[in-house]
Design a protein around this motif. Structure first.
Motif, PDB file in Angstrom:
ATOM      1  N   LYS A 235      15.681  14.328   2.934  1.00  0.00           N
ATOM      2  CA  LYS A 235      15.055  15.082   1.843  1.00  0.00           C
ATOM      3  C   LYS A 235      15.212  14.346   0.520  1.00  0.00           C
ATOM      4  N   ALA A 236      16.402  13.792   0.288  1.00  0.00           N
ATOM      5  CA  ALA A 236      16.642  13.054  -0.956  1.00  0.00           C
ATOM      6  C   ALA A 236      15.783  11.803  -1.020  1.00  0.00           C
ATOM      7  N   LEU A 237      15.675  11.077   0.089  1.00  0.00           N
ATOM      8  CA  LEU A 237      14.862   9.862   0.112  1.00  0.00           C
ATOM      9  C   LEU A 237      13.384  10.184  -0.067  1.00  0.00           C
ATOM     10  N   THR A 238      12.938  11.271   0.531  1.00  0.00           N
ATOM     11  CA  THR A 238      11.539  11.684   0.370  1.00  0.00           C
ATOM     12  C   THR A 238      11.246  11.993  -1.092  1.00  0.00           C
ATOM     13  N   THR A 239      12.144  12.708  -1.730  1.00  0.00           N
ATOM     14  CA  THR A 239      11.978  13.019  -3.155  1.00  0.00           C
ATOM     15  C   THR A 239      11.997  11.755  -4.001  1.00  0.00           C
ATOM     16  N   ALA A 240      12.975  10.883  -3.731  1.00  0.00           N
ATOM     17  CA  ALA A 240      13.163   9.683  -4.557  1.00  0.00           C
ATOM     18  C   ALA A 240      12.157   8.581  -4.256  1.00  0.00           C
ATOM     19  N   SER A 241      11.314   8.771  -3.247  1.00  0.00           N
ATOM     20  CA  SER A 241      10.367   7.715  -2.858  1.00  0.00           C
ATOM     21  C   SER A 241       9.357   7.393  -3.952  1.00  0.00           C
ATOM     22  N   GLN A 242       9.243   8.277  -4.937  1.00  0.00           N
ATOM     23  CA  GLN A 242       8.348   7.983  -6.054  1.00  0.00           C
ATOM     24  C   GLN A 242       8.874   6.850  -6.927  1.00  0.00           C
ATOM     25  N   TRP A 243      10.142   6.502  -6.743  1.00  0.00           N
ATOM     26  CA  TRP A 243      10.761   5.407  -7.498  1.00  0.00           C
ATOM     27  C   TRP A 243      10.344   4.072  -6.876  1.00  0.00           C
ATOM     28  N   THR A 244       9.592   3.281  -7.624  1.00  0.00           N
ATOM     29  CA  THR A 244       9.099   2.000  -7.103  1.00  0.00           C
ATOM     30  C   THR A 244       9.456   0.820  -7.999  1.00  0.00           C
ATOM     31  N   LYS A 245      10.310   1.043  -8.992  1.00  0.00           N
ATOM     32  CA  LYS A 245      10.697  -0.048  -9.890  1.00  0.00           C
ATOM     33  C   LYS A 245      11.588  -1.056  -9.171  1.00  0.00           C
ATOM     34  N   THR A 246      12.352  -0.585  -8.184  1.00  0.00           N
ATOM     35  CA  THR A 246      13.123  -1.469  -7.308  1.00  0.00           C
ATOM     36  C   THR A 246      12.810  -1.081  -5.870  1.00  0.00           C
ATOM     37  N   THR A 247      13.290  -1.880  -4.935  1.00  0.00           N
ATOM     38  CA  THR A 247      13.000  -1.608  -3.518  1.00  0.00           C
ATOM     39  C   THR A 247      14.052  -0.709  -2.868  1.00  0.00           C
ATOM     40  N   CYS A 248      15.015  -0.193  -3.629  1.00  0.00           N
ATOM     41  CA  CYS A 248      16.154   0.530  -3.033  1.00  0.00           C
ATOM     42  C   CYS A 248      15.728   1.650  -2.088  1.00  0.00           C
ATOM     43  N   LEU A 279       3.596   4.893  -0.447  1.00  0.00           N
ATOM     44  CA  LEU A 279       4.184   3.594  -0.775  1.00  0.00           C
ATOM     45  C   LEU A 279       3.384   2.456  -0.146  1.00  0.00           C
ATOM     46  N   ALA A 280       2.904   2.667   1.067  1.00  0.00           N
ATOM     47  CA  ALA A 280       2.146   1.627   1.758  1.00  0.00           C
ATOM     48  C   ALA A 280       0.782   1.380   1.117  1.00  0.00           C
ATOM     49  N   LEU A 281       0.301   2.340   0.331  1.00  0.00           N
ATOM     50  CA  LEU A 281      -1.006   2.207  -0.328  1.00  0.00           C
ATOM     51  C   LEU A 281      -0.906   1.673  -1.759  1.00  0.00           C
ATOM     52  N   LEU A 282       0.316   1.386  -2.220  1.00  0.00           N
ATOM     53  CA  LEU A 282       0.476   0.851  -3.573  1.00  0.00           C
ATOM     54  C   LEU A 282      -0.278  -0.472  -3.702  1.00  0.00           C
ATOM     55  N   ASP A 283      -0.888  -0.685  -4.858  1.00  0.00           N
ATOM     56  CA  ASP A 283      -1.643  -1.939  -5.024  1.00  0.00           C
ATOM     57  C   ASP A 283      -1.389  -2.611  -6.369  1.00  0.00           C
ATOM     58  N   GLY A 284      -0.275  -2.261  -7.020  1.00  0.00           N
ATOM     59  CA  GLY A 284       0.068  -2.911  -8.276  1.00  0.00           C
ATOM     60  C   GLY A 284       0.566  -4.327  -8.049  1.00  0.00           C
ATOM     61  N   ILE A 285       0.556  -5.115  -9.102  1.00  0.00           N
ATOM     62  CA  ILE A 285       0.929  -6.523  -8.958  1.00  0.00           C
ATOM     63  C   ILE A 285       2.422  -6.682  -8.652  1.00  0.00           C
ATOM     64  N   ASN A 286       3.220  -5.664  -8.951  1.00  0.00           N
ATOM     65  CA  ASN A 286       4.655  -5.740  -8.692  1.00  0.00           C
ATOM     66  C   ASN A 286       5.092  -4.876  -7.512  1.00  0.00           C
ATOM     67  N   ASP A 287       4.133  -4.422  -6.718  1.00  0.00           N
ATOM     68  CA  ASP A 287       4.436  -3.462  -5.654  1.00  0.00           C
ATOM     69  C   ASP A 287       4.565  -4.076  -4.265  1.00  0.00           C
ATOM     70  N   ASP A 288       4.394  -5.370  -4.134  1.00  0.00           N
ATOM     71  CA  ASP A 288       4.312  -5.976  -2.803  1.00  0.00           C
ATOM     72  C   ASP A 288       5.553  -5.720  -1.955  1.00  0.00           C
ATOM     73  N   GLU A 289       6.731  -5.865  -2.538  1.00  0.00           N
ATOM     74  CA  GLU A 289       7.953  -5.710  -1.743  1.00  0.00           C
ATOM     75  C   GLU A 289       8.142  -4.265  -1.278  1.00  0.00           C
ATOM     76  N   VAL A 290       7.882  -3.317  -2.171  1.00  0.00           N
ATOM     77  CA  VAL A 290       7.992  -1.902  -1.803  1.00  0.00           C
ATOM     78  C   VAL A 290       6.969  -1.570  -0.720  1.00  0.00           C
ATOM     79  N   LYS A 291       5.758  -2.048  -0.911  1.00  0.00           N
ATOM     80  CA  LYS A 291       4.684  -1.800   0.054  1.00  0.00           C
ATOM     81  C   LYS A 291       5.039  -2.366   1.432  1.00  0.00           C
ATOM     82  N   THR A 292       5.569  -3.576   1.470  1.00  0.00           N
ATOM     83  CA  THR A 292       5.938  -4.200   2.735  1.00  0.00           C
ATOM     84  C   THR A 292       7.041  -3.414   3.439  1.00  0.00           C
TER      85      THR A 292
END
Length: 359
Positions: A235-248, A279-292
């Motif tokens: 539940k915590a990870l699902t909530t926090a998944s909106q965080w994409t500034k790092t890959t944590c 997360l898999a649909l992110l298309d920002g220039i800094n999103d590649d690692e999170v997306k992968t």
């Protein structure tokens, strides 16, 4: 100079005498002498060579703890918090201090002090004490989770940035330097994981967000199905998944999906597949690692045959996988450079193949 001063015969005992004078005296001279005495201890405790000497000096730690708990003078309590923080920085002192009577209770008490400086120093003492593996189980079970609850409240409510950063770092250190007992104590706290997720998304301090996210990532390496707290973690990870500034958080989800025993619970957890799809649909220039990471998690979840039908019916998951696959095909048409063999491309194709029978 501080090292030599602390070793002068009778000096520390003289300071102790002043520190132990009646704390509730209204005599200004007595108050001033007591505050000055512990201020000198603050300075002595700054020197590395003095930290061990002072922590083992008979009666000193007890006197500092007494001032921290009972002194009506704000400045005296603040100095006491600084002394505890400074002494805790010595590696040789950490285990000894945690096992001293009333020390942990005192730090918890100081976390709610009216002085923002006192709260900041007390939280710093806790995060440095939590740097040692031998301490984390003791700290997390203390008073049935009292330290965890106090840190959680500071994390969510303290208006002082440094206090919240210290609280987040203390929780991160506990998660990183963990034992089985540490993990169980943190995971079973009814509100801690949710509060970490909340801080990841809402705190305006980048350091608070980063430490909170890293704490959840480390906990994810050790909390698995069928542990009682596994659902709370998901539940915590699902909530926090909106965080994409790092890959944590994305890494935490990928790590969870790596273990076969977690996959069914993950797929069935409300909102988790949608979070991964987003997360898999992110298309920002800094999103590649999170997306992968998200694509890798989906591929690993698709290995669980009993829940493939759920994944195949999830619009977000199928959109993410097919869109990514089509995007890769178009890129290959435009640039014939063997990109088809990249890990992400292979993961997408494997996931779609796993789910094909249920489309």
């Amino acid at each position: 100079a501080m090292e030599l001063l602390a070793q002068q015969p009778g000096l520390v005992d003289s300071l102790l005498y002043r520190m132990k004078k009646t704390a509730h005296s209204n005599d200004e001279n007595e108050i001033s002498a007591r505050v000055d005495a512990i201020a000198v201890i603050v300075n002595l405790a700054c020197a590395e060579e003095n930290k061990i000497l002072l922590v083992y000096h008979p009666g000193l730690l007890d006197a500092v703890i007494n001032i921290a708990n009972h002194d009506p003078i704000e400045e005296a309590r603040e100095h006491a918090a600084i002394v505890l923080m400074n002494l805790a920085y010595a590696e040789e002192n950490k285990v000894h201090m945690v096992n001293q009577d009333h020390l942990l209770d005192t730090l918890v008490h100081l976390l709610s002090d009216v002085s923002p400086f006192t709260r900041r120093y007390a939280s710093a003492a806790l995060f440095t004490l939590a740097c040692t593996y031998a301490n984390t189980a003791v700290m997390t079970r203390h008073c049935d989770g009292g330290i965890l609850e106090a840190l959680r409240k500071v994390l969510l409510n303290d208006p002082i940035d440094e206090a919240r950063v210290n609280a987040a770092e203390a929780l991160f250190n506990m998660a990183r330097n963990n034992s089985d007992d540490t993990i169980e104590n943190m995971g079973n706290h009814s509100k801690l994981l949710a509060s970490l997720a909340h801080s990841v998304l809402t705190d305006y301090s980048a350091d608070v967000r980063a430490y909170s996210a890293r704490a959840l990532e480390w906990l994810s390496a050790d909390i698995h199905h069928p542990m009682q707290c596994h659902g709370r973690l998901l539940k915590a990870l699902t909530t926090a998944s909106q965080w994409t500034k790092t890959t944590c958080i994305a890494e935490a989800l990928k790590m969870q999906a790596t273990l076969a025993e977690n996959r069914e619970a993950m797929v069935q957890h409300d909102g988790l597949l949608d979070a991964l799809a987003t997360l898999a649909l992110l298309d920002g220039i800094n999103d590649d690692e999170v997306k992968t990471c998200a694509i890798a998690a989906l591929e690993r979840l698709s290995k669980e045959s009993s829940t493939r039908h759920i994944m195949a019916k999830n619009e977000g998951v199928m959109t993410a996988l097919t869109k990514a696959s089509f995007a890769k095909d178009e890129a290959d048409d435009d640039d014939d450079n063997e990109e088809d063999g990249t890990p992400a491309a292979l993961l997408m194709k494997t996931a779609l193949k796993n789910l094909a029978a249920h489309l």
